[in-house]
Design a protein around this motif. Structure first.
Motif, short mmCIF file in Angstrom:
data_model
loop_
_atom_site.label_atom_id
_atom_site.label_comp_id
_atom_site.label_asym_id
_atom_site.label_seq_id
_atom_site.Cartn_x
_atom_site.Cartn_y
_atom_site.Cartn_z
N ILE A 57 0.82 -1.21 0.00
CA ILE A 57 0.00 0.00 0.00
C ILE A 57 0.86 1.26 0.00
O ILE A 57 0.39 2.35 -0.38
CB ILE A 57 -0.96 0.00 1.22
CG1 ILE A 57 -2.06 1.04 1.06
CG2 ILE A 57 -0.19 0.27 2.50
CD1 ILE A 57 -3.04 0.73 -0.04
N LEU A 58 2.12 1.15 0.41
CA LEU A 58 2.99 2.33 0.50
C LEU A 58 3.39 2.88 -0.87
O LEU A 58 4.05 3.92 -0.95
CB LEU A 58 4.25 1.99 1.31
CG LEU A 58 4.02 1.65 2.78
CD1 LEU A 58 5.34 1.38 3.48
CD2 LEU A 58 3.25 2.76 3.49
N SER A 59 2.99 2.21 -1.93
CA SER A 59 3.25 2.73 -3.27
C SER A 59 2.25 3.82 -3.65
O SER A 59 2.40 4.47 -4.69
CB SER A 59 3.20 1.60 -4.29
OG SER A 59 1.91 0.99 -4.31
N THR A 60 1.23 4.04 -2.82
CA THR A 60 0.20 5.03 -3.13
C THR A 60 0.47 6.33 -2.38
O THR A 60 0.89 6.32 -1.22
CB THR A 60 -1.19 4.51 -2.73
OG1 THR A 60 -1.25 4.35 -1.30
CG2 THR A 60 -1.47 3.17 -3.39
N PRO A 61 0.24 7.49 -3.03
CA PRO A 61 0.44 8.79 -2.35
C PRO A 61 -0.43 8.94 -1.11
O PRO A 61 -0.03 9.58 -0.14
CB PRO A 61 0.05 9.80 -3.43
CG PRO A 61 0.20 9.07 -4.71
CD PRO A 61 -0.15 7.65 -4.43
N GLN A 62 -1.63 8.37 -1.13
CA GLN A 62 -2.55 8.48 0.02
C GLN A 62 -1.93 7.87 1.27
O GLN A 62 -1.99 8.46 2.36
CB GLN A 62 -3.87 7.78 -0.31
CG GLN A 62 -4.90 7.88 0.81
CD GLN A 62 -6.14 7.05 0.52
OE1 GLN A 62 -6.07 6.04 -0.18
NE2 GLN A 62 -7.28 7.46 1.06
N ALA A 63 -1.31 6.69 1.14
CA ALA A 63 -0.70 6.02 2.28
C ALA A 63 0.47 6.84 2.82
O ALA A 63 0.65 6.96 4.05
CB ALA A 63 -0.25 4.62 1.90
N ILE A 64 1.26 7.40 1.94
CA ILE A 64 2.41 8.22 2.37
C ILE A 64 1.92 9.46 3.11
O ILE A 64 2.50 9.86 4.13
CB ILE A 64 3.28 8.58 1.16
CG1 ILE A 64 3.89 7.32 0.56
CG2 ILE A 64 4.38 9.57 1.56
CD1 ILE A 64 4.64 7.54 -0.73
#
Length: 503
Positions: A248-255
């Motif tokens: 999931i850390l590949s998504t801007p939202q998670a970051i």
């Protein structure tokens, strides 16, 4: 030291247990996630932190962020990955020396935060002391779920109090108030029994007595008791751990969620660390950058095994100090006890009435918000009292972080106000004028300087003397530069002393 830290850690463990469960419930996370965060906060953070009295664990101030993040990311495993990343951000903050933020919070705001926490503890624990335990979620904000708030919750608890809970609370408060005198007058071994620990035993004993002899007084509903998940085996216990989904850390939202957790969690930890140092009877100063590093390690560990994000928390830190803690061993002890109890004795702990824990927290809250503190702040003058009382009010009616930020805004206003005046002295003799700088000047002094310059009449000679100012803000130079242009039309002659060289 364990003579003091052991009992103190036990009291903190008993206070932390329902809060860990309640915060997990309020966050929409598995209940065991709150216990994991408490264990990690007690074991990992206490070892890595340089604070002797601060206690870490899941924080009520993050519940809204956590609940929203779990929903937006789809599941709890995705959220755990952001907790791990948030821990990494906090370690980066520590390397960038961001811990200095806490040094810029005015003392009046820190005192206001402590007083407000004490007041909120009292207001939030009154319903539990009276046997209304419908909302034991560790939520210290004024507005609660549904249409209720802190005050309506108190009113409802008064209208529908439990006689059994009221009796237990009354006895427990009496013990907390008078135990020191009783122990001093009795056998010496009584002095080794801490009052809060005795209160828990008395609370359990009274409720069991009600069960045997006065059933109408017994607290039978599980909502009135500590509710720890019970595992029948080590295997079942191990199955409660959850692991993160790092994809999931590949998504801007998670970051973005991880960054939000890191920033908000770091702010709460630094504020709680500062508050803990103020409460520490030995007045030790904790290293803030090391605290950020410790919180980062804690969040990485918690996220990896299925726990909520951790921060340093004022309520448990306060209970720790007022229970006689002297070193970090007390916080470590509370983490070990959380682990052992979750594994081996959850059924025994589930006999503890929440009203007995409420009595302990009521005593802690009173010590934090004594009337003498308000009197002392009032006597210090309005520049100290107004930020203090605004912080108290804002925290009570919003939440911890918003209240502190509002208090800091008022504190900043008074800093600017106090620095706004008397930065310059104007001396006049015939048609000769002198403006002397009396201290360093910044943009907040622009209005005063402009007013003085406007008062210089046509045809005058003006000397600007900056000998006493080591630092002059660029804004001040701009004001004087603008005046030079205007003075040429007014036939005003300007001389400089230790000013032009600094331009």
């Amino acid at each position: 030291m364990f003579r003091y830290d052991g009992p103190a850690g036990t009291v903190v463990f008993l206070v932390a247990l329902p809060l860990c469960l309640g915060i997990a419930l309020a966050s929409g996370a598995p209940l065991f996630a709150g216990i994991i965060a408490g264990i990690v906060g007690g074991i990992v953070v206490s070892i890595a932190s340089g604070s002797q009295v601060s206690v870490s664990g899941p924080a009520a101030g993050l519940t809204v962020i956590v609940a929203t993040a779990i929903q937006s990311l789809g599941n709890f495993q995705n959220f755990l990955a952001t907790v791990v990343l948030a821990g990494g951000f906090q370690i980066l903050f520590s390397l960038l020396r961001a811990g200095a933020f806490g040094d810029y919070v005015p003392l009046s705001v820190i005192k206001g935060m402590l007083a407000a926490i004490g007041l909120v503890i009292i207001l939030k624990q009154i319903p539990h002391a009276l046997g209304r335990d419908a909302d034991y979620e560790g939520n210290f904000t004024f507005l609660e779920k549904g249409a209720s708030n802190t005050l309506t919750d108190i009113l409802e608890s008064v209208m529908s109090f439990s006689p059994g809970a009221l009796l237990i609370t009354a006895v427990c408060l009496a013990i907390l108030i008078f135990w020191d005198q009783i122990a001093a007058a009795g056998p010496k071994f009584l002095t080794f029994i801490p009052a809060p620990l005795l209160v828990v035993g008395v609370g359990i004993g009274m409720n069991q007595m009600f069960h045997a002899f006065f059933p109408f007084l017994e607290l039978t509903d599980k909502a009135h008791l500590v509710s720890l998940p019970v595992s029948s085996s080590i295997t079942e216990f191990a199955q409660q751990f959850t692991f993160p989904n790092f994809s999931i850390l590949s998504t801007p939202q998670a970051i973005m969620i991880a960054a939000t957790l890191a920033v908000v969690g770091s702010l709460e930890s630094l504020l709680s660390l500062e508050a803990g140092d103020k409460l520490d009877p030995y007045k030790r100063i904790s290293p803030p950058n090391r605290e950020l590093f410790a919180q980062g390690l804690g969040n990485i560990a918690s996220g990896l095994i299925g726990g909520l994000p951790v921060t340093s928390v004022v309520v448990r830190t306060s209970a720790n100090v007022y229970s006689g803690a002297r070193t970090w061993i007390s916080s470590f002890t509370h983490g070990i006890l959380l682990l052992v109890s979750a594994m081996f004795i959850p059924a025994l702990l589930n006999l503890t009435p929440l009203c007995a824990l409420a009595a302990i927290l009521l005593a802690v809250g009173y010590k934090l918000t004594k009337i003498d503190l308000y009197k002392a702040q009032f006597a210090s003058g309005y520049a100290q009292f107004i930020p203090f009382i605004v912080t108290v009010t804002a925290i009570v009616f919003t939440d911890l972080l918003k209240g502190v930020l509002i208090g800091m805004a008022f504190g900043l206003f008074f800093v600017i106000h106090s620095n706004h005046h008397k930065a310059f002295v104007l001396v006049k003799q015939d048609n000769w004028y002198l403006i002397r700088f009396t201290k360093d000047t910044t943009f907040v002094n622009k209005a005063e300087l402009k007013a003085l310059l406007r008062s210089i009449p046509d045809g005058a000679t003006l000397q600007i003397d900056a000998t006493r100012a080591i630092y002059i803000d660029r804004d001040i130079f701009e004001v004087v530069s603008d005046f030079e242009k205007w003075a040429s039309f007014k036939n005003i002659e300007i001389e400089y002393r230790n000013f032009a060289s600094a331009r």
